[in-house]
Enzyme design. Sequence first.
Site, PDB file in Angstrom:
ATOM      1  N   HIS A  92      44.823 -65.889  41.636  1.00  0.00           N
ATOM      2  CA  HIS A  92      46.202 -65.619  41.234  1.00  0.00           C
ATOM      3  C   HIS A  92      46.332 -64.253  40.557  1.00  0.00           C
ATOM      4  O   HIS A  92      47.333 -63.553  40.728  1.00  0.00           O
ATOM      5  CB  HIS A  92      46.765 -66.724  40.340  1.00  0.00           C
ATOM      6  CG  HIS A  92      48.216 -66.501  40.069  1.00  0.00           C
ATOM      7  ND1 HIS A  92      49.199 -66.841  40.973  1.00  0.00           N
ATOM      8  CD2 HIS A  92      48.847 -65.875  39.044  1.00  0.00           C
ATOM      9  CE1 HIS A  92      50.368 -66.451  40.513  1.00  0.00           C
ATOM     10  NE2 HIS A  92      50.189 -65.858  39.342  1.00  0.00           N
ATOM     11  N   HIS A 101      49.735 -57.939  33.400  1.00  0.00           N
ATOM     12  CA  HIS A 101      50.852 -57.153  33.923  1.00  0.00           C
ATOM     13  C   HIS A 101      50.997 -55.790  33.240  1.00  0.00           C
ATOM     14  O   HIS A 101      51.311 -54.801  33.884  1.00  0.00           O
ATOM     15  CB  HIS A 101      52.164 -57.928  33.774  1.00  0.00           C
ATOM     16  CG  HIS A 101      52.184 -59.192  34.581  1.00  0.00           C
ATOM     17  ND1 HIS A 101      52.013 -59.208  35.944  1.00  0.00           N
ATOM     18  CD2 HIS A 101      52.337 -60.484  34.212  1.00  0.00           C
ATOM     19  CE1 HIS A 101      52.085 -60.447  36.387  1.00  0.00           C
ATOM     20  NE2 HIS A 101      52.280 -61.243  35.349  1.00  0.00           N
TER      21      HIS A 101
HETATM   22 ZN   LIG Z   1      51.564 -64.537  38.538  1.00  0.00          ZN
END
Ligand SMILES: [Zn+2]
Length: 315
Positions: free
Chosen positions: A239, A266
């Site tokens: 993922h 992120h």
């Molecule tokens: Zn994700």
Amino acid sequence: MHYDLFSQHTVGAEAEFGGTGLHSGARVNVRLRPAPPHHGIVFYRVDLPGNPAIAARHDNVVDTSLATVLGSDGVRVGTVEHFMAAVRVLGIDNLRVEIDGPEMPVMDGSAVPYLEVLARAGLERQEASKTCLRVESPFTVRQGDAYVRVRPADVLHIDYTIDFPHPLVGRQHFAWRLDAGAFRRELAAARTFGFLREVEYLQSKGLALGGSLDNAVVFDDHGVLNAEGLRFPDECVRHKVLDFLGDLALCPFPVFAHFEAHKAGHALHNQVLREMFRRPGHARFIQAATAIPQKVIHQPVPSIYWKPPVLARTG
Ligand SMILES: [Zn+2]
């Protein structure tokens, strides 16, 4: 679905889907529409007056704390990364994404539902050549003990390592090379994951309100709460590669490079792109048709902070 690597592409037809936002818990509907060459991937908030546009670009990323959130002039669209990964891997360059809420529907927490809707829409080749970026000099971005090392390569390689102190997660490593078939088989089905304690904390703060065992893998202290278990033994690191691909897809052009990510997320993924554009010489344009090292077209990055010539029309 068939496409060539040399031309820009959009979707062949309109397609619609809907679902729940992971963090907002709000029901949202999305309509995908074809867009002309050089338009880019652009979100339109059709629930707001004037349907404000937000280009899917790394320099429009305004929040990375829980998911990747795009924003422009105070208007936001969150959790775009899994969708963007599917769009980029299929070779789609131009797309209107009309959305009636502040966050993309999370679907089952993976990229499979997006692949399905994009397959329904089909691909259309456009009479415009595709530009890519090739990393030219190595660099590293860091945050504490997390880092992403970037070095030149002829194709997109992602080498990802995670390390969570949990009996079912622990240290996982996954190496991946860009290929649409391999994306379907190896990455697309890997779901968002979280730890029960974190989820409870987030929900107490009014976040992850749409989160459930239908759209995320949730671990308690001993195991996984989802009755169906894991889709891959190393679903978590897969993922993370999917997340990285999606964040990288916010580069206006496909990127050729080797990325070695360690405990990243992120925020670091986004820093990689910002750093790439901050320094002239870190990357240069190539025409996809000639994306073979000997045939690279030498085009210098024109300014310190390079604004791509191929820009989404916003508005
Ligand atoms: Zn994700």
